[in-house]
Structures are given as structure tokens and as C-alpha cells.
Design a protein around this motif. Structure first.
Motif, PDB file in Angstrom:
ATOM      1  N   ILE A   1      12.100  -6.351   0.435  1.00  0.00           N
ATOM      2  CA  ILE A   1      13.163  -5.692   1.200  1.00  0.00           C
ATOM      3  C   ILE A   1      14.521  -6.324   0.938  1.00  0.00           C
ATOM      4  CG2 ILE A   1      11.651  -4.821   3.020  1.00  0.00           C
ATOM      5  CD1 ILE A   1      12.562  -7.211   4.732  1.00  0.00           C
ATOM      6  N   ALA A   2      14.573  -7.269  -0.005  1.00  0.00           N
ATOM      7  CA  ALA A   2      15.847  -7.899  -0.363  1.00  0.00           C
ATOM      8  C   ALA A   2      16.762  -6.848  -0.999  1.00  0.00           C
ATOM      9  CB  ALA A   2      15.616  -9.051  -1.324  1.00  0.00           C
ATOM     10  N   PRO A   3      18.045  -6.836  -0.645  1.00  0.00           N
ATOM     11  CA  PRO A   3      18.972  -5.840  -1.214  1.00  0.00           C
ATOM     12  C   PRO A   3      19.031  -5.865  -2.745  1.00  0.00           C
ATOM     13  CG  PRO A   3      19.992  -6.983   0.627  1.00  0.00           C
ATOM     14  CD  PRO A   3      18.685  -7.682   0.358  1.00  0.00           C
ATOM     15  N   SER A   4      18.830  -7.035  -3.344  1.00  0.00           N
ATOM     16  CA  SER A   4      18.874  -7.120  -4.805  1.00  0.00           C
ATOM     17  C   SER A   4      17.663  -6.462  -5.461  1.00  0.00           C
ATOM     18  CB  SER A   4      18.947  -8.586  -5.242  1.00  0.00           C
ATOM     19  OG  SER A   4      17.791  -9.286  -4.797  1.00  0.00           O
ATOM     20  N   ASN A   5      16.626  -6.211  -4.697  1.00  0.00           N
ATOM     21  CA  ASN A   5      15.414  -5.578  -5.224  1.00  0.00           C
ATOM     22  C   ASN A   5      15.228  -4.157  -4.700  1.00  0.00           C
ATOM     23  OD1 ASN A   5      14.690  -7.838  -6.693  1.00  0.00           O
ATOM     24  ND2 ASN A   5      13.453  -8.689  -5.054  1.00  0.00           N
ATOM     25  N   ASP A   6      16.313  -3.464  -4.436  1.00  0.00           N
ATOM     26  CA  ASP A   6      16.223  -2.096  -3.938  1.00  0.00           C
ATOM     27  C   ASP A   6      16.207  -1.145  -5.130  1.00  0.00           C
ATOM     28  OD1 ASP A   6      16.074   0.061  -2.324  1.00  0.00           O
ATOM     29  OD2 ASP A   6      18.154  -0.017  -1.655  1.00  0.00           O
ATOM     30  N   TYR A   7      15.018  -0.714  -5.522  1.00  0.00           N
ATOM     31  CA  TYR A   7      14.858   0.118  -6.711  1.00  0.00           C
ATOM     32  C   TYR A   7      14.738   1.607  -6.395  1.00  0.00           C
ATOM     33  CZ  TYR A   7      13.735  -4.338  -8.896  1.00  0.00           C
ATOM     34  OH  TYR A   7      13.786  -5.624  -9.348  1.00  0.00           O
ATOM     35  N   PHE A   8      14.482   1.952  -5.145  1.00  0.00           N
ATOM     36  CA  PHE A   8      14.116   3.319  -4.811  1.00  0.00           C
ATOM     37  C   PHE A   8      15.161   3.996  -3.932  1.00  0.00           C
ATOM     38  CE2 PHE A   8      10.234   0.674  -4.930  1.00  0.00           C
ATOM     39  CZ  PHE A   8       9.680   1.191  -6.080  1.00  0.00           C
ATOM     40  N   TYR A   9      15.275   5.314  -4.092  1.00  0.00           N
ATOM     41  CA  TYR A   9      16.191   6.097  -3.265  1.00  0.00           C
ATOM     42  C   TYR A   9      15.565   6.480  -1.934  1.00  0.00           C
ATOM     43  CZ  TYR A   9      19.432   6.669  -7.133  1.00  0.00           C
ATOM     44  OH  TYR A   9      20.324   6.436  -8.124  1.00  0.00           O
ATOM     45  N   ASN A  10      14.318   6.886  -1.932  1.00  0.00           N
ATOM     46  CA  ASN A  10      13.753   7.472  -0.713  1.00  0.00           C
ATOM     47  C   ASN A  10      12.600   6.666  -0.107  1.00  0.00           C
ATOM     48  OD1 ASN A  10      11.935   8.117  -2.751  1.00  0.00           O
ATOM     49  ND2 ASN A  10      11.274   9.958  -1.711  1.00  0.00           N
ATOM     50  N   ILE A  11      12.502   5.395  -0.425  1.00  0.00           N
ATOM     51  CA  ILE A  11      11.499   4.551   0.227  1.00  0.00           C
ATOM     52  C   ILE A  11      12.246   3.606   1.159  1.00  0.00           C
ATOM     53  CG2 ILE A  11       9.714   2.807  -0.077  1.00  0.00           C
ATOM     54  CD1 ILE A  11       8.937   4.083  -2.662  1.00  0.00           C
ATOM     55  N   SER A  12      12.009   3.763   2.438  1.00  0.00           N
ATOM     56  CA  SER A  12      12.744   2.983   3.435  1.00  0.00           C
ATOM     57  C   SER A  12      12.224   1.546   3.508  1.00  0.00           C
ATOM     58  CB  SER A  12      12.605   3.636   4.808  1.00  0.00           C
ATOM     59  OG  SER A  12      11.270   3.515   5.265  1.00  0.00           O
ATOM     60  N   LYS A  13      12.980   0.726   4.199  1.00  0.00           N
ATOM     61  CA  LYS A  13      12.590  -0.668   4.415  1.00  0.00           C
ATOM     62  C   LYS A  13      11.243  -0.721   5.141  1.00  0.00           C
ATOM     63  CE  LYS A  13      14.037  -4.741   7.032  1.00  0.00           C
ATOM     64  NZ  LYS A  13      15.056  -5.312   7.904  1.00  0.00           N
TER      65      LYS A  13
END
Length: 140
Positions: free
Chosen positions: A67-79
Motif C-alpha cells: 500500500i506504499a504510494p511508491s508501489n501503486d501500480y493499479f488504477y482500480n484496485i483500492s488500498k
């Protein structure tokens, strides 16, 4: 997988004599489903994700579900969605209350006798279906 369904639907076959067979087929179903789930998430991140400069070798399941912001790879998968998937599949840093099923299956390093059950096959297939639905909706 069809043999596993036959056994689960026939109560006469669900006995101690067939326990090793049930565990073996459960292991196969769980390991294949987790591998497919991991690969689907990886392909989704590479081809439909937010970042275009991703190296396949760098994308572990832990990074994909982080859930780290640097590892946000997806558009539609929430935290919350990533936390739920991560709870079952990986061990988050500093967390001791996760199921960590992926690593237990991949490394067989923890007592897995209770892991390879028909109930856990159902849970993992549910997670696979959840990921497939999420990716399908993203592609529409």
C-alpha cells in the motif's frame, strides 16, 4: 480440479483413507491458483497499470500488494482491496497476523497439513475470481 470436485461432492470419499489424496489435489489446486493470481496481477500492472517503466523481475507479489504510494501500480484496485488480498497471500512487513498462504505453499516451510484442505481451495479460488473480475472491469 475435476477430481477434487468429485471427491468434495461424494461424502463417502471424504474419509481418513483418502486424506493424502485430498491434500495432494488441494496442494495442486492452491498452488496453481496462487501462481495464476500472481501472474495476472503482474501482467495487469505491466500492461494496464499506472507505470510504464516496470521490470517484470522487480514485480513481486509483495510489491504488487503493497500500500506504499511508491508501489501503486493499479488504477482500480483500492488500498482496502490490496490489504485484503495481501492478508491471505503475503506477509506484510512488520505484520504477524496475515495468512501468508503464497509463501507457505511455495516454500513448504511451515506446517502445511492444515493448509491443504477443500475449504482453503475454495478460499483461494474465490481470490482468483476476485482478481479476474477486477481486471475484467478495468478492461471494459
Amino acid at each position: 480440479m475435476s477430481n477434487l470436485l468429485i471427491i468434495s461432492n461424494n461424502s463417502k470419499l471424504l474419509n481418513d483413507k483418502n486424506q493424502m489424496l485430498i491434500q495432494t489435489m488441494s496442494y495442486n489446486a492452491i498452488s496453481l491458483s496462487i501462481g495464476l493470481t500472481e501472474e495476472l496481477l503482474r501482467e495487469y500492472a505491466i500492461h494496464l497499470g499506472k507505470k510504464s517503466d516496470i521490470s517484470r523481475g522487480d514485480l513481486t507479489l509483495g510489491k504488487l500488494l503493497s500500500i506504499a504510494p511508491s508501489n501503486d501500480y493499479f488504477y482500480n484496485i483500492s488500498k482496502q482491496h490490496k490489504l485484503a488480498l495481501g492478508y491471505f497471500l503475503v506477509k506484510a512487513e512488520g505484520e504477524n497476523i496475515t495468512k501468508n498462504i503464497r509463501n507457505q505453499v511455495a516454500h513448504l516451510c511451515i506446517e502445511t497439513e492444515n493448509l491443504f484442505t477443500l475449504e482453503n481451495v475454495g478460499k483461494i479460488l474465490y481470490l482468483l475470481t476476485d482478481v479476474l473480475n477486477t481486471i475484467t472491469i478495468a478492461c471494459i
